[in-house]
Each structure stands twice: as structure tokens, then as C-alpha cells.
Design an enzyme around this catalytic site. Structure first.
Site, PDB file in Angstrom:
ATOM      1  CB  SER A   9      34.214  38.901  38.231  1.00 27.81           C
ATOM      2  OG  SER A   9      34.183  38.067  39.200  1.00 27.81           O
ATOM      3  CG  ASP A  36      33.994  34.215  40.818  1.00 31.92           C
ATOM      4  OD1 ASP A  36      34.648  33.409  40.201  1.00 31.92           O
ATOM      5  OD2 ASP A  36      33.993  35.486  40.335  1.00 31.92           O
ATOM      6  CG  ASP A 176      38.740  34.365  37.322  1.00 30.70           C
ATOM      7  OD1 ASP A 176      38.822  35.610  37.413  1.00 30.70           O
ATOM      8  OD2 ASP A 176      38.053  33.459  37.544  1.00 30.70           O
ATOM      9  N   GLY A 177      41.646  36.730  37.168  1.00 30.24           N
ATOM     10  CA  GLY A 177      42.339  37.044  38.475  1.00 30.24           C
ATOM     11  C   GLY A 177      43.317  38.192  38.142  1.00 30.24           C
ATOM     12  N   GLY A 178      43.097  39.207  38.673  1.00 26.69           N
ATOM     13  CA  GLY A 178      44.032  40.574  38.500  1.00 26.69           C
ATOM     14  C   GLY A 178      43.955  40.990  37.265  1.00 26.69           C
TER      15      GLY A 178
HETATM   16  C1  DX5 Z   1      38.438  34.670  42.479  1.00 31.36           C
HETATM   17  C2  DX5 Z   1      37.431  34.699  41.272  1.00 31.36           C
HETATM   18  C3  DX5 Z   1      37.538  35.713  40.292  1.00 31.36           C
HETATM   19  C4  DX5 Z   1      37.409  37.117  40.806  1.00 31.36           C
HETATM   20  C5  DX5 Z   1      38.416  38.062  40.026  1.00 31.36           C
HETATM   21  O1  DX5 Z   1      38.852  33.609  42.836  1.00 31.36           O
HETATM   22  O2  DX5 Z   1      37.669  33.504  40.748  1.00 31.36           O
HETATM   23  O3  DX5 Z   1      36.747  35.513  39.196  1.00 31.36           O
HETATM   24  O4  DX5 Z   1      36.179  37.563  41.111  1.00 31.36           O
HETATM   25  O5  DX5 Z   1      38.420  39.446  40.495  1.00 31.36           O
HETATM   26  P1  DX5 Z   1      39.692  40.416  40.154  1.00 31.36           P
HETATM   27  O6  DX5 Z   1      39.525  40.419  38.800  1.00 31.36           O
HETATM   28  O7  DX5 Z   1      39.367  41.486  41.051  1.00 31.36           O
HETATM   29  O8  DX5 Z   1      40.913  39.610  40.473  1.00 31.36           O
HETATM   30 ZN    ZN Z   2      36.297  33.325  38.802  1.00 25.30          ZN
END
Ligand code: DX5
Ligand code: ZN
Length: 219
Positions: A9, A36, A176-178
Site C-alpha cells: 500500500s 489509497d 485491507d488494514g493491519g
Molecule cells: C487505510 C488504507 C489502507 C492502509 C493500510 O485506510 O485503506 O490501505 O494503507 O495500511 P496498513 O497495512 O499499515 O494497515
Molecule cells: Zn486501502
């Protein structure tokens, strides 16, 4: 075909070295970059948009990659033309942001964009599955959208399993996320096919190694 596609990302990249980091990851095997777009309304922050997309898309396409745009915005259809012109390959918008997801998906296809449907942690997977037919993928958020670097919400796992049971087998689920080394295998086993990795890729000194380790863990 890989079992799980890890999508770095770019939200978590070092923007002073964006092209260089993209090339490094593509040499390590990355082929889809998650991009994003946040508008300051649907999510609190304004993130990145078509101007940045335009400057990186020639590089990504020359090396055989794709740009997967996650629209965390109200009225996503207003941005499809600019994203397509800037070199975006797909747009994934939120079910919570539109009244008629199928109609908005049709507008995306008029610009020859692939199209995904995203849903937030408070939305039931059943709601997304009901309208998923015209979409190329369904994105289950495992954090509240807005920022990189938030912890994974473990309740995402049973939600992905439920969604997997509701969708046709050929329809990929994106998460998506964490996402990181500690949960990527669980996500794969729950039915995720595309996983977004921001901090777990760009938060390390050696981003190529970070990417490779995620791919190995999910293999
Ligand atoms: C946050 C975005 C994600 C973000 C994920 O709202 O949609 O794509 O970049 O980042 P990580 O992998 O650090 O959670
Ligand atoms: Zn995202």
C-alpha cells in the site's frame, strides 16, 4: 497463479523516494500496488490522488504492474475519469458511500476500469455479498478506513469466512488494514486472495525483504 497476492500500500511509502521504492518492490516480485484516495469527508484525511498516480503509472506499467485504487471518498463516480486518465487500472469504492452500487460500477466500466466493492467493519458481509454480482472483487476492511498503521481487527477473520461462503468461488476477496506476517496465513485460510500491506512492507528498513517474507508466509 499465486495463492495470495500481496499488494504493497503506497499510502505507507516514503513519498520522497516513491519511484525508487516501487522499483525495489517490483524487482522483489510485487505486481499490484494499492493506492489509497481519501477525500477528507468519507474518511478524515486527504491522502493522495490522480496527480501522484499520473507520475507513477508509467513506471508501474512499464515494469508490468497494476495500480489498484481504493476510493475512500463520497461520490466516487466523480473521480473515475481522472483516475483512468492518470493510469489507474481499477477502482474500489465503498458500499457506504453510494446509493446504487451496480450503477456506479457501470460508470467505472465506461472508463475501462476494473471495479471492486469495499465495506467497513460496521457493515455486514451479507449486505456487500447481496450486491457483489457486477464487481471484480470484494474488499473486506480489517480496520476503520483512513490511516495506515492501525492494528488488525481480529473480528475480520470470521467476517471474511462468512463472506467467502456467500460469494461465488471465483470472486476474489481483498483484505485491507493491519495485515502482517502474524496474520497473513490466517487471512489466506479464511479465504482472502488479495491482501494489502502498508506498514508491514514500508515500515521496515528493507522493504524488498519485508515483501518477500509476507509472500513466503502466505505461500
Ligand atoms: C487505510 C488504507 C489502507 C492502509 C493500510 O485506510 O485503506 O490501505 O494503507 O495500511 P496498513 O497495512 O499499515 O494497515
Ligand atoms: Zn486501502
Amino acid at each position: 497463479m499465486r495463492t495470495v497476492e500481496v499488494e504493497p500500500s503506497l499510502y505507507a511509502a516514503d513519498f520522497s523516494r516513491l519511484g525508487e521504492q516501487i522499483e525495489t518492490l517490483m524487482r522483489a516480485g510485487a505486481r499490484i500496488f494499492h493506492f489509497d484516495i481519501g477525500d477528507g469527508h468519507f474518511v478524515p484525511p486527504i491522502t493522495i490522488g490522480p496527480i501522484v498516480l499520473e507520475s507513477i503509472s508509467p513506471l508501474v506499467h512499464r515494469l508490468g504492474g497494476r495500480l489498484d485504487c481504493h476510493l475512500m471518498v463520497e461520490e466516487p463516480q466523480r473521480h473515475f475519469e481522472a483516475i483512468a486518465e492518470a493510469g489507474g487500472d481499477s477502482v474500489t469504492f465503498h458500499i457506504e458511500a453510494v446509493r446504487n452500487p451496480a450503477a456506479v460500477a457501470r460508470l467505472a466500466r465506461q472508463h475501462e476500469l476494473q471495479v471492486g466493492l469495499a465495506f467497513k467493519p460496521e457493515t455486514e458481509p451479507e449486505e456487500a455479498a447481496e450486491v457483489a454480482e457486477p464487481f471484480d472483487l470484494v474488499l473486506c476492511m480489517s480496520i476503520e478506513p483512513g490511516y495506515s498503521g492501525q492494528p488488525f481487527m481480529p473480528e475480520a477473520l470470521p467476517r471474511i469466512e462468512r463472506l467467502r461462503g456467500l460469494l461465488p468461488v471465483e470472486k476474489p476477496i481483498q483484505v485491507d488494514g493491519g495485515v502482517g506476517r502474524d496474520n497473513i496465513r490466517l487471512l489466506r485460510d479464511a479465504g482472502a486472495r488479495l491482501v494489502v500491506a502498508g506498514t508491514s512492507t514500508f515500515g521496515r528498513d528493507n522493504i524488498a525483504q519485508a515483501y518477500e517474507e509476507l509472500v513466503q508466509e502466505a505461500a
